[in-house]
Write a protein that holds these residues in place. Structure first.
Motif, PDB file in Angstrom:
ATOM      1  N   LEU A 156       3.411   8.552  -7.518  1.00 50.88           N
ATOM      2  CA  LEU A 156       3.262   8.080  -6.132  1.00 50.88           C
ATOM      3  C   LEU A 156       4.503   7.280  -5.729  1.00 50.88           C
ATOM      4  O   LEU A 156       4.975   7.365  -4.593  1.00 50.88           O
ATOM      5  CB  LEU A 156       2.003   7.210  -5.986  1.00 50.88           C
ATOM      6  CG  LEU A 156       0.651   7.862  -6.333  1.00 50.88           C
ATOM      7  CD1 LEU A 156      -0.498   6.868  -6.147  1.00 50.88           C
ATOM      8  CD2 LEU A 156       0.386   9.117  -5.502  1.00 50.88           C
ATOM      9  N   GLU A 157       5.062   6.546  -6.693  1.00 48.74           N
ATOM     10  CA  GLU A 157       6.242   5.728  -6.381  1.00 48.74           C
ATOM     11  C   GLU A 157       7.484   6.586  -6.123  1.00 48.74           C
ATOM     12  O   GLU A 157       8.368   6.205  -5.348  1.00 48.74           O
ATOM     13  CB  GLU A 157       6.512   4.748  -7.526  1.00 48.74           C
ATOM     14  CG  GLU A 157       5.440   3.678  -7.589  1.00 48.74           C
ATOM     15  CD  GLU A 157       5.677   2.599  -8.633  1.00 48.74           C
ATOM     16  OE1 GLU A 157       4.887   1.657  -8.658  1.00 48.74           O
ATOM     17  OE2 GLU A 157       6.643   2.709  -9.413  1.00 48.74           O
ATOM     18  N   VAL A 158       7.551   7.741  -6.788  1.00 49.95           N
ATOM     19  CA  VAL A 158       8.673   8.666  -6.536  1.00 49.95           C
ATOM     20  C   VAL A 158       8.621   9.096  -5.062  1.00 49.95           C
ATOM     21  O   VAL A 158       9.630   9.087  -4.345  1.00 49.95           O
ATOM     22  CB  VAL A 158       8.565   9.886  -7.488  1.00 49.95           C
ATOM     23  CG1 VAL A 158       9.461  11.017  -7.034  1.00 49.95           C
ATOM     24  CG2 VAL A 158       8.909   9.476  -8.924  1.00 49.95           C
TER      25      VAL A 158
ATOM     26  N   ASN B 176       0.828  -1.204   0.000  1.00 53.94           N
ATOM     27  CA  ASN B 176       0.000   0.000   0.000  1.00 53.94           C
ATOM     28  C   ASN B 176       0.871   1.266   0.000  1.00 53.94           C
ATOM     29  O   ASN B 176       1.141   1.874   1.038  1.00 53.94           O
ATOM     30  CB  ASN B 176      -0.926  -0.030   1.235  1.00 53.94           C
ATOM     31  CG  ASN B 176      -1.812   1.184   1.340  1.00 53.94           C
ATOM     32  OD1 ASN B 176      -1.611   2.046   2.186  1.00 53.94           O
ATOM     33  ND2 ASN B 176      -2.788   1.303   0.462  1.00 53.94           N
ATOM     34  N   LYS B 177       1.305   1.669  -1.218  1.00 56.21           N
ATOM     35  CA  LYS B 177       2.217   2.817  -1.346  1.00 56.21           C
ATOM     36  C   LYS B 177       1.596   4.101  -0.841  1.00 56.21           C
ATOM     37  O   LYS B 177       2.287   5.009  -0.401  1.00 56.21           O
ATOM     38  CB  LYS B 177       2.675   2.963  -2.795  1.00 56.21           C
ATOM     39  CG  LYS B 177       1.587   3.285  -3.782  1.00 56.21           C
ATOM     40  CD  LYS B 177       2.082   3.153  -5.231  1.00 56.21           C
ATOM     41  CE  LYS B 177       2.002   1.732  -5.708  1.00 56.21           C
ATOM     42  NZ  LYS B 177       2.529   1.478  -7.016  1.00 56.21           N
ATOM     43  N   GLU B 178       0.226   4.195  -0.918  1.00 57.28           N
ATOM     44  CA  GLU B 178      -0.443   5.435  -0.525  1.00 57.28           C
ATOM     45  C   GLU B 178      -0.127   5.811   0.929  1.00 57.28           C
ATOM     46  O   GLU B 178      -0.098   6.985   1.280  1.00 57.28           O
ATOM     47  CB  GLU B 178      -1.962   5.309  -0.722  1.00 57.28           C
ATOM     48  CG  GLU B 178      -2.398   5.190  -2.198  1.00 57.28           C
ATOM     49  CD  GLU B 178      -2.478   3.742  -2.700  1.00 57.28           C
ATOM     50  OE1 GLU B 178      -1.895   2.841  -2.057  1.00 57.28           O
ATOM     51  OE2 GLU B 178      -3.131   3.510  -3.746  1.00 57.28           O
TER      52      GLU B 178
ATOM     53  N   VAL C 196       6.938  -4.040  -1.232  1.00 56.97           N
ATOM     54  CA  VAL C 196       6.419  -5.061  -2.151  1.00 56.97           C
ATOM     55  C   VAL C 196       6.331  -4.486  -3.563  1.00 56.97           C
ATOM     56  O   VAL C 196       6.463  -5.211  -4.544  1.00 56.97           O
ATOM     57  CB  VAL C 196       5.033  -5.560  -1.666  1.00 56.97           C
ATOM     58  CG1 VAL C 196       4.333  -6.398  -2.723  1.00 56.97           C
ATOM     59  CG2 VAL C 196       5.186  -6.342  -0.360  1.00 56.97           C
ATOM     60  N   ASP C 197       6.130  -3.186  -3.660  1.00 55.52           N
ATOM     61  CA  ASP C 197       6.095  -2.521  -4.966  1.00 55.52           C
ATOM     62  C   ASP C 197       7.361  -2.952  -5.720  1.00 55.52           C
ATOM     63  O   ASP C 197       8.469  -2.899  -5.161  1.00 55.52           O
ATOM     64  CB  ASP C 197       6.105  -0.995  -4.724  1.00 55.52           C
ATOM     65  CG  ASP C 197       5.299  -0.263  -5.773  1.00 55.52           C
ATOM     66  OD1 ASP C 197       4.946  -0.883  -6.778  1.00 55.52           O
ATOM     67  OD2 ASP C 197       5.027   0.936  -5.567  1.00 55.52           O
ATOM     68  N   SER C 198       7.208  -3.382  -6.983  1.00 58.09           N
ATOM     69  CA  SER C 198       8.330  -4.052  -7.648  1.00 58.09           C
ATOM     70  C   SER C 198       9.561  -3.159  -7.791  1.00 58.09           C
ATOM     71  O   SER C 198      10.695  -3.615  -7.619  1.00 58.09           O
ATOM     72  CB  SER C 198       7.901  -4.573  -9.019  1.00 58.09           C
ATOM     73  OG  SER C 198       7.411  -3.505  -9.800  1.00 58.09           O
ATOM     74  N   GLU C 199       9.340  -1.857  -8.058  1.00 51.64           N
ATOM     75  CA  GLU C 199      10.476  -0.943  -8.241  1.00 51.64           C
ATOM     76  C   GLU C 199      11.240  -0.776  -6.921  1.00 51.64           C
ATOM     77  O   GLU C 199      12.473  -0.744  -6.890  1.00 51.64           O
ATOM     78  CB  GLU C 199       9.995   0.436  -8.706  1.00 51.64           C
ATOM     79  CG  GLU C 199       9.304   0.444 -10.060  1.00 51.64           C
ATOM     80  CD  GLU C 199       7.879  -0.072 -10.043  1.00 51.64           C
ATOM     81  OE1 GLU C 199       7.392  -0.443  -8.949  1.00 51.64           O
ATOM     82  OE2 GLU C 199       7.249  -0.123 -11.111  1.00 51.64           O
ATOM     83  N   HIS C 200      10.491  -0.659  -5.842  1.00 50.90           N
ATOM     84  CA  HIS C 200      11.109  -0.414  -4.537  1.00 50.90           C
ATOM     85  C   HIS C 200      11.730  -1.683  -3.991  1.00 50.90           C
ATOM     86  O   HIS C 200      12.769  -1.642  -3.337  1.00 50.90           O
ATOM     87  CB  HIS C 200      10.064   0.185  -3.593  1.00 50.90           C
ATOM     88  CG  HIS C 200       9.443   1.406  -4.196  1.00 50.90           C
ATOM     89  ND1 HIS C 200       8.548   1.317  -5.233  1.00 50.90           N
ATOM     90  CD2 HIS C 200       9.632   2.729  -3.951  1.00 50.90           C
ATOM     91  CE1 HIS C 200       8.202   2.543  -5.615  1.00 50.90           C
ATOM     92  NE2 HIS C 200       8.852   3.417  -4.849  1.00 50.90           N
TER      93      HIS C 200
HETATM   94 MG    MG Z   1       5.297  -0.381  -8.915  1.00 55.29          MG
END
Ligand code: MG
Ligand code: NDP
Length: 382
Positions: free
Chosen positions: A216-218, A120-122, A145-149
């Motif tokens: 949001l990922e930034v 939950n990136k938010e 868990v976000d793939s980039e992070h």
């Molecule tokens: Mg992602």
């Protein structure tokens, strides 16, 4: 054995996490599962995985779930999510709910000293500083868990004393990469929901089409890795094989690669620091003779710049853009606003909602509430 609670077990990340658990019954015990509306799937999951607690958000479905699960404690409503993340035996909470709803349960899980597998990136977009400080204070690990992070996290293993010069977050570019403003004006939700590389929940799929997901990922990366705006760059890589890159002060770069499959970062977060054997598809270089890279088009996809600016401004601004975006995306999914109008709504909310430089948790809750009301009003007047 690791004891886990999954918030949002019926969603895209939640169901993939359950696949990982199903394939590794010797490693994981499920303590709690939660869903918002999907009682049928939640019941099926609970009958298979036998958690001690199940939470259904929608109160009208409480009785249905309770009757189907006589041997399990069944609670309903938002506050029950706090019970789900604070069971004494639980060691790790996977936050796979969507949007602002992840914030309070994540904070409560951290206070209860549960490690967090963060999808939950938010949560970090809205209140990154507060959440990261709490995690530090309580000695809690936040594993993305976000793939980039996850990629960046993996590149940083063994580099504890080597500061990051810069990171590159890769972006697929979404279904409308290369399209112009004229085309984007009339795109439909059906077209926007067709992501080229990933199958995900509706909200994040629309965010990927508008590049808000990358925005949001930034912000998520800033807080997870302690970076300044100038240390974060976004590069479009349509093949989604390189999941992100870290550049160190000697100019050397480390990238993490693999076929696009969210089960990989889920696996890594749940098993961290170990790697568990899988039979997932292996990458074949000959299937990808070309990997390409280009600059994101921020004229057509303004949300990426809106998010960068919000991050630079700080305070409650990222919370404003998050709430406005949630309302705008929900309206787009109901055909109430056009694709390009979503950015206008977000920008207008940033202009009209009062800026708070050092927000408290209460300020975030208020900002979220007021922004949603304003965004709804703006949509009605369109
Ligand atoms: Mg992602
Ligand atoms: P989904 O929409 O597929 O699933 C969301 C889950 O949260 C469902 O279990 C849903 O229950 C539950 N839920 C929805 N609204 C609420 C609410 N208000 N309160 C509590 N629970 C709620 O989302 P995804 O799995 O795609 O995404 C989850 C999170 O992970 C998002 O923050 C997303 O940005 C992030 N993420 C997702 C990726 C992906 O590949 N899907 C990749 C990287 C990050 P119900 O089913 O009953 O509606």
């Amino acid at each position: 054995m690791k004891n886990i609670a999954i918030l949002g077990s019926t969603g895209s990340i939640g169901t993939q996490a359950l696949e990982v658990v199903r394939a590794n019954p010797q490693l994981y015990v499920l303590d709690a599962l939660t869903a918002q509306n999907n009682a049928k799937l939640l019941i099926e999951q609970a009958l298979e995985f036998k958690p001690s607690l199940v939470v259904i958000g929608d109160e009208s479905k409480h009785q249905e779930v309770k009757s189907a699960l006589p041997n399990c404690k069944v609670l309903c409503g938002d506050e029950a999510l706090v019970t789900a993340v604070t069971l004494p035996q639980t060691q790790m909470v996977l936050t796979a709910v969507v949007g602002f709803s992840g914030l309070i349960p994540t904070i409560e899980a951290i206070k209860a000293k549960k490690n967090i597998a963060l999808a939950n990136k938010e949560t970090l977009v809205v209140a990154g500083e507060l959440v990261m400080n709490l995690a530090k204070e309580h000695g809690v690990k936040i594993i993305p868990v976000d793939s980039e992070h996850s990629a960046i996290f993996q590149c940083l293993v063994g580099e504890e004393n080597n500061p990051i010069e810069k990171i590159y977050l890769t972006a697929s570019g979404g279904p409308f990469r290369g399209r112009n403003l004229e085309f984007l004006k009339n795109v439909t939700k059906t077209e926007a929901l067709k992501h080229p590389n990933w199958v995900m929940g509706a909200k994040i799929t629309i965010d990927s089409a508008t590049l808000m997901n990358k925005g949001l990922e930034v912000i998520e990366a800033k807080w997870l890795f302690g970076l300044e705006a100038h240390q974060i760059d976004v590069i479009v890589h349509p093949q989604s094989i390189i999941h992100s890159i870290v550049q160190f002060k000697d100019g050397s770069m480390k990238a993490q690669m693999g076929v696009p499959d969210m089960k990989l970062p889920i696996h890594y977060a749940l098993a961290y620091p170990q790697r568990i054997e899988t039979n997932f598809e292996r990458f074949d270089f000959l299937k990808y003779p070309e990997m390409t890279f280009s600059k994101p088009d921020t004229t057509c996809f303004r949300n990426l710049n809106i998010a960068f600016e919000a991050m630079k401004k700080g305070g409650n601004t990222p919370c404003i853009i998050n709430a406005a975006n949630e309302i705008a995306v929900a309206a787009f999914l109901k055909d109430e606003v056009g694709f390009l109008q979503m950015s206008n709504i977000i920008e207008q909310c940033v202009t009209e909602i009062s800026f708070i430089e050092k927000p408290s948790l209460n300020n975030y809750l208020e900002t979220d509430k007021h922004t949603r009301i304003l965004a709804e009003k703006l949509i009605k007047n369109i």
